[in-house]
Design an enzyme around this catalytic site. Structure first.
Site, PDB file in Angstrom:
ATOM      1  N   GLU A   1     -15.720  62.308 -15.305  1.00  0.00           N
ATOM      2  CA  GLU A   1     -14.467  61.583 -15.514  1.00  0.00           C
ATOM      3  C   GLU A   1     -13.776  61.174 -14.209  1.00  0.00           C
ATOM      4  OE1 GLU A   1     -11.941  63.616 -18.318  1.00  0.00           O
ATOM      5  OE2 GLU A   1     -13.339  63.239 -19.966  1.00  0.00           O
TER       6      GLU A   1
ATOM      7  N   GLU B   1     -19.329  64.394 -23.785  1.00  0.00           N
ATOM      8  CA  GLU B   1     -18.235  65.357 -23.964  1.00  0.00           C
ATOM      9  C   GLU B   1     -17.378  64.977 -25.156  1.00  0.00           C
ATOM     10  OE1 GLU B   1     -15.770  66.533 -20.566  1.00  0.00           O
ATOM     11  OE2 GLU B   1     -14.072  66.698 -21.917  1.00  0.00           O
TER      12      GLU B   1
END
Length: 387
Positions: A127, A231
């Site tokens: 991320e 995720e």
């Protein structure tokens, strides 16, 4: 562990391993937190690797009696390499550490291989947008697409290719699919990325404002690259809320709907985030608590399998690796969401999710087998397997 990794459980075959610390560690750390070690001469695995990560991975592998598809990602480099000198917050990688950060990844792969564990894939960082827009409480490293592309082309990929890990898949993005049209396309502007990158990793947060057609468009633009979801977790925000909601069926329905949506839009695999958390939704060193598929009550020496667990299990148990998703013409008026596969044992397996509040009778028409009529209970997960 048996519930997750054996055939009497859900036969999970994917595992996600942080490179060093992440928010769900019990402390902030990396593998080289020595202030002046510019050459990574003091790089070492930690207590967490030797006593927690590696023993659990080997246990899971032994229970399965075969390897797991392990995917690794780094959350943050040593803070000396970052512009903000913190594990969390807005940051960039300092220019003088581009090669050191690539070498850090190789040293991690080397260390795990020396301990008998090899990885299927690594990503270019967890991320990166978190370190740009400053989402608080998550270990991060911000990347602009231009800076990350330079690092991948000039540092990470050459280091990976020259190492003993040249067969490890390289995954780009590892962030929300919301960013795909802006970040991924910018990263892929360099033609060399076409040969360096094997696939694209997406997360599920903000999917409600980023339509699944983004995945279709990505497949059409880059058909030689696979897409994989790396995720998902149930995040409940707000003051005085219970992050862990035992038995909340709506959470399981969110997972089921998302996995079906992904698999009908070219996604080839789906990783949950935390396999097990405590009753608070941790441990998490920055108190970023979430729900999980398994919740452990250590005081009573017991654990609870959440609806999330069963949503995942319909796929991991009945859709083995190398199965092929096939097309289906659904009746979208009956409230049934579905995705079918041809499995590696020559069966047809169809996942059926009745999201409605009433039982529904459906017919499945297979040109090779005729018609199958089923009654699907309200608000239920179902898998049909036939030969």
């Amino acid at each position: 562990m048996r519930s997750y990794f054996t055939s009497t459980g859900i036969n999970l075959n994917l595992g996600r391993v942080p490179i060093g610390g992440c928010d769900f560690s019990v402390r902030g750390y990396t593998y080289d937190d020595h202030e002046n070690d510019t050459q990574l001469t003091k790089f070492n695995l930690t207590w967490e690797d030797y006593n927690l990560k590696m023993p659990l991975i080997k246990w899971a592998r032994n229970l399965r009696n075969q390897n797991l598809k392990l995917k690794a990602a780094a959350w943050s480099p040593p803070i000396r390499m970052k512009t903000n000198y913190e594990f969390t917050g807005s940051s960039l990688l300092l220019d003088q550490y581009y090669q050191a950060w690539a070498h850090y990844h190789i040293k991690f792969l080397d260390a795990y291989k020396e301990n008998g564990l090899e990885f299927w894939a690594i990503s270019t960082g967890n991320e990166p947008a978190t370190g740009i827009i400053n989402i608080p409480g998550i270990n991060s490293l911000g990347w602009t697409p231009q800076r990350q592309r330079k690092w991948i082309v000039e540092n990470l990929f050459p280091s990976l290719h020259a190492s003993q890990h040249s067969n490890v898949k390289l995954l780009l993005l590892d962030d929300q699919r919301l960013f795909v049209p802006f970040v991924l396309d910018e990263l892929m502007q360099d033609e060399s990325m076409q040969k360096y990158v094997d696939g694209f990793a997406v997360h599920w947060y903000y999917d409600q404002i980023s339509p699944a057609r983004i995945l279709n468009n990505t497949h059409e633009k880059y058909p030689s690259k696979f897409i994989i979801s790396t995720e998902a977790s149930i995040v409940t925000v707000g003051p005085n809320v219970n992050r862990v909601r035992l038995g909340d069926w709506s959470n399981g329905e969110e997972y089921m709907a998302n996995i079906i949506e992904d698999f009908t839009h070219w996604v080839t695999g789906w990783y949950d985030w935390n396999l097990a958390l405590n009753q608070e939704g941790g441990p998490n060193w920055v108190e970023n608590y979430v729900d999980a598929s398994v919740i452990v009550n250590a005081k009573n020496d017991e654990f609870y399998k959440q609806p999330l667990f069963y949503a995942i299990g319909h796929f991991s148990k009945f859709i083995p690796e190398d199965s092929v998703r096939i097309n289906i013409v659904p009746n979208n008026e009956n409230g049934i969401e579905t995705v079918p596969f041809t499995t590696t044992y020559n069966a047809t397996a169809i996942i059926l999710f009745n999201k409605g509040d009433h039982n529904t009778t459906i017919s499945i028409a297979d040109p090779d087998h005729g018609y199958i009529t089923l009654s699907i209970p309200e608000r239920s997960f179902n898998t049909l397997v036939y030969w």
